[in-house]
Structures are given as structure tokens and as C-alpha cells.
Design a protein around this motif. Sequence first.
Motif, mmCIF file in Angstrom:
data_model
loop_
_atom_site.group_PDB
_atom_site.id
_atom_site.type_symbol
_atom_site.label_atom_id
_atom_site.label_comp_id
_atom_site.label_asym_id
_atom_site.label_seq_id
_atom_site.Cartn_x
_atom_site.Cartn_y
_atom_site.Cartn_z
ATOM 1 N N VAL A 103 0.710 -1.097 0.168
ATOM 2 C CA VAL A 103 0.112 -0.032 0.267
ATOM 3 C C VAL A 103 0.724 1.298 -0.039
ATOM 4 N N LEU A 104 0.861 2.499 -0.700
ATOM 5 C CA LEU A 104 1.542 3.471 -1.142
ATOM 6 C C LEU A 104 0.406 4.565 -0.833
ATOM 7 N N ILE A 105 0.544 5.426 0.153
ATOM 8 C CA ILE A 105 -0.249 6.042 0.231
ATOM 9 C C ILE A 105 -0.509 7.497 -0.278
ATOM 10 N N VAL A 106 -0.845 8.509 -0.617
ATOM 11 C CA VAL A 106 -0.702 9.365 -1.445
ATOM 12 C C VAL A 106 -1.502 10.255 -0.938
ATOM 13 N N SER A 107 -1.151 11.536 -0.579
ATOM 14 C CA SER A 107 -1.552 12.586 0.491
ATOM 15 C C SER A 107 -1.377 13.990 0.518
ATOM 16 N N MET A 108 -2.367 14.887 0.928
ATOM 17 C CA MET A 108 -1.792 15.925 0.431
ATOM 18 C C MET A 108 -1.795 16.483 1.590
ATOM 19 N N HIS A 109 -1.334 15.455 3.272
ATOM 20 C CA HIS A 109 -1.082 16.098 4.363
ATOM 21 C C HIS A 109 0.513 15.707 4.558
#
Length: 216
Positions: A80-86
Motif C-alpha cells: 500500500v502506497l498512501i497518497v495524501s495532501m498532508h
Amino acid sequence: MATIKLILVDNHTLVRAGFRSLVEDLADIEVIGEADNGRTALHLVETLKPHLVLMDIAMPAMNGLEATARIVHDFPQVRVLIVSMHANEEYVYQALRSGALGYLLKDSGIEELELAIRALARGETYLSPAVSKYVVTDYVRRLGEEGNPLDQITPRQREILQLIAEGKSTKEIAELLYISTKTVETHRTQLMDRLDIHDIAGLVRYAIRVGLVLLD
């Protein structure tokens, strides 16, 4: 090289379309499915068996952190690769605790997206440079100092807690999870007892504090 098959998970249709467009231009990488929440993502992982999941964090019904924990537990071969604006260290920390192998900021370039995907496909980790230098040392320190506050409740209770925090009624939760209203009430009572929180407002505050529900 074998084709890397991945699923895109984000509750914004245009964001998914943008990522699909970028990924489809990369050699040997294929988007085989899309989901707009964590619960749908779990179903797709089970049926489509991807190598990789690009996962947003803040989503309704089941957020990306909870979905990541479920995927890593139930399908350990899926990365799993988290892709976030944070870029906040706390979000990265929670993503790593959930079992994600990578964390990519949404304002990253296509080159970085490809680097992250290929790194995870090889079983490596990847953190966006903008967050990595602050996170790794702090993450290792925290692992030694504290446990995950969510470890004290079950996956089903975490799921119900998020739905409560999102303002869903007992009936709505029962319908979403295909269980009886009595079962929902039992889980809610157990949650309150285990967390020593005895009102809905307190449960909502707790869910926000531990990252089950994220404030925009």
C-alpha cells in the motif's frame, strides 16, 4: 519486467482520473480497478488481486488508514502506497503504523510517482523527500515508547467508531455493515466501556484524535 497491477483509491473522481492518466503513461504499470472508499477497496483487493494499492487517507465509510491495516493483515502480499495532501509527520506516522510501505504527497511529480510505485513493487519503502527526513527518526522513537491506541479495540469496533464519528445513525450503520441494530448498539456499548468514553461527542473527539476521521 512483469506488469505491476494496481488499484486507485480516492473519494474524488477527478483525482482518480488524474492518477489513472499519469499511471497509464508509465511502462509496465496497469490500473486494474478504482474505489472511492476503503470498504470498496477491500473488496477489489480480494477479487482483483493487485500488486499495489494507491490509497488516499480521508474517505467516508472506511478511511485509508483503516483500509490499509485490513489489507496488510488479510492480503500481506499487497503493498500500500498512501497518497495524501498532508505533509504533517503525524499523518505519515499513522500511515506507517497501519502497514503502508510508502507515503507520497499529492503535489509530487510524475517521476516521483513512478519511483514510489516501482520501489514498493520491489518490496522497498518510499517516503516523499519533503516528509522523510522528519519522520523516520521520530517513527522509530515512537515505536519504542508507545503502542497504537487503536489496538485496544477490534477492527469491527474501529469501523463502527468511524461511522459514528461521521454522524451515521444506528440504523444507517446496521445497513452499511449488514448487521442488526442490536449488534451495532452492543458494539457501541463495548466501545464506550473499553475506551471509558460515555457519550457520542466523546467518541467523535477520540476518533478524530487517533486519525479514524480526519478534519479537512
